[in-house]
Design a protein around this motif. Structure first.
Motif, mmCIF file in Angstrom:
data_model
loop_
_atom_site.group_PDB
_atom_site.id
_atom_site.type_symbol
_atom_site.label_atom_id
_atom_site.label_comp_id
_atom_site.label_asym_id
_atom_site.label_seq_id
_atom_site.Cartn_x
_atom_site.Cartn_y
_atom_site.Cartn_z
ATOM 1 N N ALA A 194 0.687 -1.295 0.001
ATOM 2 C CA ALA A 194 0.014 0.181 0.057
ATOM 3 C C ALA A 194 0.838 1.367 -0.035
ATOM 4 C CB ALA A 194 -0.829 -0.070 1.204
ATOM 5 N N ALA A 195 1.973 1.278 0.801
ATOM 6 C CA ALA A 195 2.783 2.249 0.868
ATOM 7 C C ALA A 195 3.581 2.583 -0.486
ATOM 8 C CB ALA A 195 4.030 2.237 2.250
ATOM 9 N N ALA A 200 4.135 5.943 -5.372
ATOM 10 C CA ALA A 200 3.994 5.879 -6.588
ATOM 11 C C ALA A 200 3.103 7.144 -7.224
ATOM 12 C CB ALA A 200 3.995 4.927 -7.634
ATOM 13 N N LEU A 201 1.785 6.818 -6.539
ATOM 14 C CA LEU A 201 0.570 7.907 -6.764
ATOM 15 C C LEU A 201 1.110 9.523 -6.600
ATOM 16 C CD1 LEU A 201 -2.179 8.457 -7.870
ATOM 17 C CD2 LEU A 201 -2.824 8.020 -5.658
ATOM 18 N N MET A 202 1.823 9.534 -5.489
ATOM 19 C CA MET A 202 2.218 10.774 -4.914
ATOM 20 C C MET A 202 3.426 11.638 -5.753
ATOM 21 S SD MET A 202 0.453 11.886 -2.599
ATOM 22 C CE MET A 202 -0.978 10.880 -3.277
ATOM 23 N N ILE A 203 4.419 10.618 -6.247
ATOM 24 C CA ILE A 203 5.264 11.196 -7.200
ATOM 25 C C ILE A 203 4.790 11.370 -8.275
ATOM 26 C CG2 ILE A 203 7.222 10.398 -8.436
ATOM 27 C CD1 ILE A 203 8.000 8.592 -6.389
ATOM 28 N N ARG A 207 4.618 15.511 -9.732
ATOM 29 C CA ARG A 207 5.539 15.744 -11.097
ATOM 30 C C ARG A 207 4.825 16.069 -12.260
ATOM 31 N NH1 ARG A 207 10.880 12.103 -10.808
ATOM 32 N NH2 ARG A 207 11.847 12.734 -8.775
ATOM 33 N N ARG A 208 3.568 15.285 -12.372
ATOM 34 C CA ARG A 208 2.812 15.385 -13.498
ATOM 35 C C ARG A 208 1.331 16.135 -13.682
ATOM 36 N NH1 ARG A 208 6.705 14.152 -17.143
ATOM 37 N NH2 ARG A 208 8.029 12.534 -16.555
ATOM 38 N N THR A 209 1.174 16.544 -12.436
ATOM 39 C CA THR A 209 -0.297 17.119 -12.547
ATOM 40 C C THR A 209 -0.047 18.773 -11.991
ATOM 41 O OG1 THR A 209 -0.530 16.833 -9.910
ATOM 42 C CG2 THR A 209 -1.259 15.118 -11.449
ATOM 43 N N LEU A 210 -1.238 19.673 -12.593
ATOM 44 C CA LEU A 210 -1.090 20.921 -12.084
ATOM 45 C C LEU A 210 -1.217 21.005 -10.711
ATOM 46 C CD1 LEU A 210 -3.484 22.252 -14.989
ATOM 47 C CD2 LEU A 210 -1.230 22.528 -14.634
#
Length: 344
Positions: A194-195, A200-203, A207-210
């Motif tokens: 889960a971590a 990975a989602l937080m990275i 980096r990739r979202t507004l």
């Protein structure tokens, strides 16, 4: 928005000091991995129990809990705030989820999937609610994040104790406890997977979202972000809600592992360690700088350090002293680096 790129594009290196030290502090991919390896090598040489399978799994599991909370804390600090309520949210989500599952199990007997879904929704919802209150007070009422989250920390912890009267809450489905919280896949607890997934989602978000880029912009220069048309208030609320949700998920994972909802989870220790992990991992307390993947390495370092102190039978009353000294050193190095850049 290109705040992270801008900061990386203009590194200042003071003659006579290692470049890695000057980039910020012991985080930012510099000395932190070296310290981590040093602690591992020394402890492996001193105590064979350190590299035993059970101990390694225990370290990774505890680091997973801290990593999830620290990722949310890092987002808030990068945006220029603080979230002191994360430890209390961990406890609140635990008892709310356990109570909800107990009530749902009585209402819908035999429907474990529905019962678990109700408990998870209630637990995460409680974290989002606390984060929403924090964010609205900071963004709309312009109250200091430190003061607001200090108040919600106290209120949230009190609500958790009122719900349980200090007694652990049982009655959750076996599939939630034994089928998820205590099950191991390829020899590792589900909390570790889960971590990794959340990290990975937080990275990706960072980096990739507004949203991730705006968080850097708001923390790096609040007024410039406003002038640029960034919806500062909305994104500030988003960072606090994200922090609350991640703290709540940690509470759910702890609840599934232990098999009961407890108001004693989290607490001041989780709050302090999450801030320490963020700061040691290179997140500037002045906002605008930080990477969650290094925060995760920092969380692993702190967990290994705590484990090493336990194996060395260091008095538990002295262990917070080590954590405090490391935090002070990290903040001092961060401030030193900032002043050198200001002189250029």
């Amino acid at each position: 928005m290109s705040a992270p790129a801008t900061r990386r594009a203009a590194p200042f290196v003071r003659p006579g000091l290692p470049a890695r030290l000057d980039r910020g502090l012991i985080g930012q991919g510099g000395f932190l991995p070296a310290l981590l390896v040093a602690v591992v090598v020394v402890m492996a040489a001193i105590d064979p129990q350190f590299y035993g399978r059970m101990n390694i799994v225990n370290i990774l599991r505890n680091a997973s809990f801290l990593t999830i909370v620290a990722c949310g804390q890092a987002f808030v600090i990068i945006a220029g705030g603080f979230d002191l309520s994360v430890g209390a949210v961990v406890a609140l989500a635990s008892v709310v989820a356990a109570k909800t599952m107990g009530a749902a199990a009585a209402a819908f007997p035999g429907q474990d999937g529905l019962v678990i879904a109700c408990g998870v929704a209630a637990g995460v919802g409680s974290g989002l609610a606390v984060g929403l209150v924090n964010g609205l007070c900071v963004a709309k009422l312009k109250v200091s994040g430190f003061v607001v989250t200090l108040g919600t920390m106290s209120a949230t912890a009190g609500i958790g104790l009122m719900i349980t009267s200090g007694i652990p809450v049982y009655g959750m489905p076996e599939s939630f406890v034994k089928g998820f919280g205590r099950v191991q896949v390829l020899g590792l607890p589900m909390a570790i997977y889960a971590a990794v997934l959340i990290l990975a989602l937080m990275i990706f978000v960072q980096r990739r979202t507004l949203f991730g880029r705006y968080v850097y912009a708001i923390g790096g220069h609040h007024d410039a972000a406003v002038v640029s048309g960034v919806a500062v208030g909305r994104h500030l609320v988003g960072t606090y809600m994200l922090s609350g949700a991640l703290a709540a998920i940690t509470g759910l994972l702890l609840t599934a592992q232990v098999g009961s909802g407890q108001a004693s989870f989290g607490g001041d220790r989780m709050m302090l360690q999450s801030i320490a992990a963020a700061v040691i991992g290179g997140v500037s307390l002045r906002g605008g700088i930080g990477r969650v993947e290094i925060v995760a390495v920092s969380a692993l370092f702190l967990t290994i350090l705590t484990n090493a102190l336990n194996l060395l039978h260091i008095d538990s009353r002295l262990q917070p002293v080590f954590l405090g000294l490391i935090m002070v050193a990290a903040v001092a190095l961060d401030e030193l680096g900032r002043r050198r850049k200001t002189r250029v």
